[in-house]
Design an enzyme around this catalytic site. Sequence first.
Site, PDB file in Angstrom:
ATOM      1  N   LYS A   1       0.981  -0.913  -0.017  1.00  0.00           N
ATOM      2  CA  LYS A   1       0.009  -0.358   0.088  1.00  0.00           C
ATOM      3  C   LYS A   1       1.272   1.558   0.132  1.00  0.00           C
ATOM      4  CE  LYS A   1      -4.697   1.105   0.354  1.00  0.00           C
ATOM      5  NZ  LYS A   1      -5.822  -0.278  -0.020  1.00  0.00           N
TER       6      LYS A   1
ATOM      7  N   ASN B   1     -16.129   6.087  -5.226  1.00  0.00           N
ATOM      8  CA  ASN B   1     -16.481   5.234  -6.135  1.00  0.00           C
ATOM      9  C   ASN B   1     -17.009   4.095  -6.056  1.00  0.00           C
ATOM     10  OD1 ASN B   1     -14.476   2.912  -7.429  1.00  0.00           O
ATOM     11  ND2 ASN B   1     -15.185   3.920  -8.846  1.00  0.00           N
TER      12      ASN B   1
HETATM   13  N1  GLU Z   1      -7.266   0.360  -3.696  1.00  0.00           N
HETATM   14  C1  GLU Z   1      -8.392  -1.254  -3.969  1.00  0.00           C
HETATM   15  C2  GLU Z   1      -7.684  -1.946  -2.736  1.00  0.00           C
HETATM   16  O1  GLU Z   1      -7.777  -1.268  -1.621  1.00  0.00           O
HETATM   17  C3  GLU Z   1      -7.346  -1.632  -5.239  1.00  0.00           C
HETATM   18  C4  GLU Z   1      -6.447  -2.119  -4.865  1.00  0.00           C
HETATM   19  C5  GLU Z   1      -5.678  -2.619  -6.369  1.00  0.00           C
HETATM   20  O2  GLU Z   1      -6.410  -2.289  -7.698  1.00  0.00           O
HETATM   21  O3  GLU Z   1      -4.692  -3.413  -6.169  1.00  0.00           O
HETATM   22  O4  GLU Z   1      -8.378  -3.205  -2.788  1.00  0.00           O
END
Ligand code: GLU
Length: 428
Positions: free
Chosen positions: A107, A222
């Site tokens: 992340k 979103n």
């Molecule tokens: N940010 C999204 C999540 O928390 C997607 C992460 C991604 O597509 O790598 O799952």
Amino acid sequence: MSDKSFNAFEMAQAQFDHIADLLGLDAATRALLRNPMREYALNIPVRMDDGSFQVFRGFRVQHNDARGPSKGGIRFHPLETIDTVRALSMWMTWKCAVVDIPLGGSKGGVICDPHNLSNREQEGICRGWVRQLARDIGPLRDIPAPDVMTNSQHMLWMLDEYEAIHGAKLPGIITGKPVGMGGSLGRTEATGFGVIYTLREALKELGINPDETVASVQGFGNVAQYAIRLYNKLGGKVICVSCWDQEDSASYTYRKSDGIDIDELLKITDRFGGIDKKKAAEIGYEMLPGDAWIEQDVDILIPAALENQISAKNVNKISQRVKIIAEGANGPTTPEADKVIAERNIFMLPDFLANAGGVTCSYFEQVQSNMNYFWKKDEVLDKLDIIMTSAFRGVSELARKKKLFMRDAAYVIAINRVAQACKDRGWV
Ligand code: GLU
């Protein structure tokens, strides 16, 4: 994130420790999985529109890549911390494992508030973030994606910077790109739709007809917007959404008892999911305090904003009617609140299962990018439905068989998969 006494990473570790005890994991595997493999903290200097320089603090945390390159979004938020990013990277590892896609978890984040930044300044942050990490991320190493307050335009700036540095076209470095620029159809809808695919399966299991249900939603970004859309399509009615108001630095719950109209609300919503208060009142929405979403007389709660939203402080406000909580956000429920929810027999669709649609579609985006052949939207969403439904069934079957809380069952599956991959590689 605003609650100083809350630490998301401690919460993620507590959740992990609980399952590690349940599984009897050995000490080395525990030590490997309860902390991230690698962490980066960065300074990102940006020349602002007024000619001055501002230095933004950014992070990338790679929690585990035993099952494949690490994967996870990048958030822009004024209250971002290294600990929230650590927690979110860990949750990404479990997320990819529970839906069984060949990726690990990571992340990223930048402490900033895009509400107060021009496009050019945001572009500077995106490019600066990539410049600092250009050797530590990569299509076969660690792949960012959109998250809270970042979108496909941010991803494209990041891609462009990465390709300029490496002197090649490398679309696999990032997902959530715009359609036509290596993005996948359905990626925008994927997280919200994924929440509803799992909700649909949970309703089926409980023998409840979706068109007889009513829901309350926290968040209007979103994830929430597409979740509401698909839930409406199944016949469900959303009576309120709660979201942040930038002007007042507070959140409000907007309620219409006969059901909110998503298209009508979107016309008065900014790109961060903030609703225009005056216009909402004009078109007949009641305005309640921000946390009123949790105490509504509904069958389903969908927290789809940020972490630490259902805690010991407010869990007892949940109406007796609530049967399902579908976590669109990452980490919205604390372990103390979980205990109450489990005792009350509320069916929990845990975050890293319920919101795994986004990363699953990111995986599809990579597959399509690699082939340079793109699928139709229905094909993407059908494939997404198959993966989400099968992950749901795996978790709910285990939960029933071993009489586990749904979150614990999802953890057992995910942690077992990751621990096994670490063992098979000879890491522990
Ligand atoms: N940010 C999204 C999540 O928390 C997607 C992460 C991604 O597509 O790598 O799952």
